[in-house]
Design an enzyme around this catalytic site. Sequence first.
Site, PDB file in Angstrom:
ATOM      1  N   GLY A  71       0.790  -1.228   0.000  1.00 31.85           N
ATOM      2  CA  GLY A  71       0.000   0.000   0.000  1.00 31.85           C
ATOM      3  C   GLY A  71       0.816   1.269   0.000  1.00 31.85           C
ATOM      4  O   GLY A  71       0.334   2.317   0.379  1.00 31.85           O
ATOM      5  N   CYS A  72       2.081   1.169  -0.417  1.00 28.80           N
ATOM      6  CA  CYS A  72       2.887   2.383  -0.475  1.00 28.80           C
ATOM      7  C   CYS A  72       3.148   2.745  -1.932  1.00 28.80           C
ATOM      8  O   CYS A  72       3.338   1.876  -2.754  1.00 28.80           O
ATOM      9  CB  CYS A  72       4.240   2.190   0.181  1.00 28.80           C
ATOM     10  SG  CYS A  72       4.212   1.061   1.543  1.00 28.80           S
ATOM     11  N   GLN A  73       3.209   4.039  -2.204  1.00 32.63           N
ATOM     12  CA  GLN A  73       3.607   4.491  -3.540  1.00 32.63           C
ATOM     13  C   GLN A  73       5.093   4.261  -3.735  1.00 32.63           C
ATOM     14  O   GLN A  73       5.555   3.983  -4.817  1.00 32.63           O
ATOM     15  CB  GLN A  73       3.328   5.981  -3.686  1.00 32.63           C
ATOM     16  CG  GLN A  73       1.960   6.262  -4.230  1.00 32.63           C
ATOM     17  CD  GLN A  73       1.930   7.594  -4.939  1.00 32.63           C
ATOM     18  OE1 GLN A  73       2.960   8.131  -5.360  1.00 32.63           O
ATOM     19  NE2 GLN A  73       0.745   8.130  -5.079  1.00 32.63           N
ATOM     20  N   SER A  74       5.848   4.415  -2.631  1.00 36.77           N
ATOM     21  CA  SER A  74       7.265   4.087  -2.694  1.00 36.77           C
ATOM     22  C   SER A  74       7.435   2.718  -2.041  1.00 36.77           C
ATOM     23  O   SER A  74       6.540   2.235  -1.368  1.00 36.77           O
ATOM     24  CB  SER A  74       8.075   5.142  -1.954  1.00 36.77           C
ATOM     25  OG  SER A  74       7.581   5.269  -0.644  1.00 36.77           O
ATOM     26  N   SER A 114      -0.886   7.357   0.988  1.00 40.88           N
ATOM     27  CA  SER A 114      -0.408   6.081   0.463  1.00 40.88           C
ATOM     28  C   SER A 114       1.111   6.008   0.500  1.00 40.88           C
ATOM     29  O   SER A 114       1.730   5.425  -0.347  1.00 40.88           O
ATOM     30  CB  SER A 114      -0.915   5.888  -0.957  1.00 40.88           C
ATOM     31  OG  SER A 114      -0.545   6.993  -1.735  1.00 40.88           O
TER      32      SER A 114
END
Lengths: 405, 139
Positions: B51-54, B119
């Site tokens: 669930g992370c953009q990075s 996010s």
Amino acid sequence: MSMTDYRKDFPALHQEIQGHPLVYLDSAASAQAPSVVIDAVAEYQRCDHANVHRGVHTLSHRATEAFEGAREKVRSFINAAKSSEIIFTRGTTEAINLVAQSYLRPILKSGDQILITHLEHHSNIVPWQLVCELTGAELVVAPINDQGELKLDALYELMNDKVRLLAIGHVSNALGSINPIQDIIAEARKFNMAILVDGAQAVPHMSVDVQALDCDFYAFSGHKMFGPTGTGVLYGKHARLEAMPPWQGGGDMILEVSFTRTVYNDLPYKFEAGTPNISGAVGLGAAVDYITAIGAENIARYENQLLSYLSEQLATIDGLQLIGTAANKASVQSFVIDGIHPHDLGTILDHQGVAIRTGHHCAMPVMDFFAVPGTARASLALYNNRDDVDKLIAAIRIATELFAE
Amino acid sequence: MNEVEQAQEELVEEFSFFDNWMDRYQYLIDLGRRLPEFPDAARIDKNKLKGCQSQVWITAKKVNGRIQFQAISDAAIVSGLIAVLLRIYSGRRAEDIVNTPADFAAAIGLEQHLSPTRSNGLAAMLHAIKSFAAESLEE
């Protein structure tokens, strides 16, 4: 009226973010709504709301007229032959899933093919993968070149009689590439395949004529064309839609129900089970009026000039690489900067009031092709201007200083 | 005051020297760059937060009753935020990690990063840190 005058119609653009005037460059994800759309939705809710198609009372008549009036506006907007060819959906995604489940799944067999391209949004990939898994059909992907343009020769070579459906984006959401959709459809017509066009990124930026295109299906979303979220349209040729079974069952999509036999309603209601998003459709109708009054050609001409300016200005930044440099593009420029993660860039720009999208843009195969985890993407709408571009560039320069080793 | 609270207080004081967001971010980016090397062998899906953009990888182990965390991100600001979290939570006792609310974020002007609707994975990382500590207490 000058094209730059329309900005004042959009209330959301006139605010400050973290002490800076908002520079909104994320319209490809969701466009802001003009006052006429916001007011049309509010007016409907305040004065005309009731359920559609059923009541004999005045409000129900008004609601039905507003809802069906919006359908007629959409018909005229994309020049469909009949308003019964306009199915209201929650958005492009639902429109594509409807075609996948109702049109394609019943006729698809093992050994059949579905042809898409490497540019597609996940919404034009995953619904086809789902039906492939169920039927043993094969998903075939046409390649792109380093500019982010479709390789047309390769696409045409993949067309054959095993292909049951060509599902293709009109404009790429991640890169902005405009596909020569008219030529592609003409080529596909040499075979017996149906053609679906994902027009989500096209309708806010150019005029679309589904009869001239001769596609079987055309899908788009309201919220990318200044309408409310949760609205969308599936256009389908009447004969195609007529032959398709209903997808979802419920109220409004039936004529007669008993426990032994149910008779389905006519088009378009057969595909609109349950109480629809009436206020959303009213807002979408107002958005159509708004675009039509300005003129799709005027919008396209203005945005093309602004996009050229955006791409030129971005290219002046050291270490910045443009991703997606197709000759024919609409409203979107993706880019990466050496040593700066797109997510970091987005955070620093937000602190300066600049809203861009960062990440994979629901198009992971495109990111894989360019070997990047994601990009930064600035996208334009008719309300943007050169000042927005200048502020973006200034904000990026501050970010590059911040991240300099 | 427990060690986690003490570490939070020190950080809040450190960040209070910055009177503008750019200096705060510059410091955060520098903290991220000084994070200890994260072993390549540990950059595996099992250690990756969803669930992370990075991309964020995190590992944890219990040594002498204290929990040692190691983490890294491919994004610089997120790595900086990781450095902040590690300063506060790594090497602390499980009960202190579990029982001390993470109320430092607002005080250092970074609350937006720890909102669960963001996010960037920071909320997910805080959750992972607290869950690991809570599980180790149950053992």
